[in-house]
Design an enzyme around this catalytic site. Structure first.
Site, PDB file in Angstrom:
ATOM      1  N   ASP A  67       2.658   0.610  -0.574  1.00 56.01           N
ATOM      2  CA  ASP A  67       1.917   1.563  -1.046  1.00 56.01           C
ATOM      3  C   ASP A  67       1.521   2.857  -1.153  1.00 56.01           C
ATOM      4  OD1 ASP A  67       0.639   0.922   1.354  1.00 56.01           O
ATOM      5  OD2 ASP A  67      -1.127  -0.003   0.426  1.00 56.01           O
ATOM      6  N   ASN A 134     -12.283  -4.961   4.086  1.00 56.66           N
ATOM      7  CA  ASN A 134     -13.341  -5.686   2.950  1.00 56.66           C
ATOM      8  C   ASN A 134     -12.500  -6.726   2.569  1.00 56.66           C
ATOM      9  OD1 ASN A 134     -10.808  -3.933   1.980  1.00 56.66           O
ATOM     10  ND2 ASN A 134     -11.828  -2.996   0.503  1.00 56.66           N
ATOM     11  N   HIS A 136      -9.118  -6.001   2.196  1.00 53.24           N
ATOM     12  CA  HIS A 136      -7.111  -5.706   1.368  1.00 53.24           C
ATOM     13  C   HIS A 136      -6.149  -6.095   2.203  1.00 53.24           C
ATOM     14  CE1 HIS A 136      -7.708  -1.213   2.461  1.00 53.24           C
ATOM     15  NE2 HIS A 136      -7.149  -1.840   2.716  1.00 53.24           N
ATOM     16  N   GLU A 141      -7.311  -4.239  -3.712  1.00 54.16           N
ATOM     17  CA  GLU A 141      -8.885  -4.678  -3.257  1.00 54.16           C
ATOM     18  C   GLU A 141      -9.393  -5.253  -3.742  1.00 54.16           C
ATOM     19  OE1 GLU A 141      -9.478  -2.560  -0.836  1.00 54.16           O
ATOM     20  OE2 GLU A 141      -9.575  -0.004  -1.942  1.00 54.16           O
TER      21      GLU A 141
HETATM   22  C1  F6R Z   1      -1.924   0.363   4.726  1.00 52.55           C
HETATM   23  C2  F6R Z   1      -1.849  -0.552   3.834  1.00 52.55           C
HETATM   24  C3  F6R Z   1      -3.357  -0.988   4.066  1.00 52.55           C
HETATM   25  C4  F6R Z   1      -3.707  -1.431   5.912  1.00 52.55           C
HETATM   26  C5  F6R Z   1      -5.463  -1.612   5.924  1.00 52.55           C
HETATM   27  C6  F6R Z   1      -5.698  -1.618   7.396  1.00 52.55           C
HETATM   28  O1  F6R Z   1      -0.113   0.689   3.891  1.00 52.55           O
HETATM   29  O2  F6R Z   1      -1.079  -1.497   3.522  1.00 52.55           O
HETATM   30  O3  F6R Z   1      -3.818  -2.586   3.408  1.00 52.55           O
HETATM   31  O4  F6R Z   1      -2.950  -2.303   6.802  1.00 52.55           O
HETATM   32  O5  F6R Z   1      -6.105  -0.901   5.421  1.00 52.55           O
HETATM   33  O6  F6R Z   1      -5.287   0.048   7.756  1.00 52.55           O
HETATM   34  P1  F6R Z   1      -5.442   0.253   9.361  1.00 52.55           P
HETATM   35  O7  F6R Z   1      -4.452  -0.412  10.204  1.00 52.55           O
HETATM   36  O8  F6R Z   1      -5.395   1.693   9.799  1.00 52.55           O
HETATM   37  O9  F6R Z   1      -7.132  -0.166   9.900  1.00 52.55           O
END
Ligand code: F6R
Length: 248
Positions: A67, A134, A136, A141
């Protein structure tokens, strides 16, 4: 699905990096799907160390990423492109030509065509995932339906709050390009890594009995035929793995 519970996140990261190294050993030109955020940073440290020590040959490895925030230039210090160069690509000597990530500032429709054409022509060998509080994955989302291909998503208030710390003194973008759940599920192998009690609730939807639902996107991994999950003990407190989870 395999579950590996470690004492610490650092230990999980070493094991996850080992699985990625094995994938590259088996296929020199593997296509790795990678993630950003706090969680995978120690995985990248381990991979860079393996590269410096000559234990892994990254010379033909290709990388794609989940992303990117919409509107950010690649050289913006808050972009995921910048994150990947700084945390992994440059140190692993993976040039731009072997790295595909959404371009945050590109014209959206044309960019989605480019990304979906790439996804149609290339199967990801191993997809590394983190998970949002959450549930995702990528920036898929909670929603009413699972999305198949790359698309643009409106970030939830919860996600913006979690990631606001990466945008000191400025507003976090409200939208992002993300790989779809379908893209993630077509990867040959999925490695999810998570740690700490703030991720317990999300992981409960994968590890315990219960429905697969787009309201908790990570729950779809119950249906992946080759998925390994690395967590620490703190996250596992209060989770009882359901049948079908092989605890190693
Ligand atoms: C980022 C991504 C997100 C993160 C998630 C957890 O490329 O795809 O799904 O893996 O938001 O983020 P952290 O590791 O910062 O808790």
């Amino acid at each position: 699905m395999k579950l590996i519970v470690s004492e610490s996140h650092g230990q999980s990261a070493k094991l996850a990096a080992g699985q990625i190294e094995q994938c590259i050993q088996n296929k020199k030109d593997a296509l790795l799907g990678l993630a950003t955020g706090e969680t995978p940073v120690p995985v990248y440290e381990q991979l860079v160390l393996a590269h410096k020590q000559g234990r892994v040959d990254f010379s033909r490895v290709r990388v794609t990423n989940l992303d990117e925030y919409q509107g950010l230039e690649q050289d913006d210090p808050c972009s995921y492109y910048h994150f990947m160069r700084g945390n992994f690509l440059d140190a692993a000597d993976i040039p731009d030509g072997r790295f595909t990530i959404p371009k945050g500032n590109a014209e959206p429709a044309a960019e989605l065509r480019r990304l979906n054409a790439f996804a149609a022509a290339n199967v990801t060998d191993l997809q590394l995932l983190g998970v949002g509080v959450n549930g995702h994955v990528g920036f898929n989302e909670p929603a009413d339906v699972f999305q198949d291909g790359y698309h643009i998503v409106e970030l939830t208030g919860e996600t913006k709050q979690s990631n606001a710390c990466y945008f000191p003194g400025r507003e976090i973008p409200g939208k992002a390009f993300t790989m779809g759940v379908g893209n993630i599920m077509r990867a040959r192998e999925v490695v999810l890594i998570a740690f700490g009690e703030k991720k317990t609730s999300a992981l409960r939807h994968v590890l315990e009995q219960g429905p697969v639902t787009p309201r908790v996107p990570v729950s779809i991994l119950k249906f992946h035929p080759n998925c390994t999950i690395y967590v620490d003990k703190a996250l596992m407190r209060g989770i009882t793995p359901g049948p079908g989870i092989e605890v190693l």
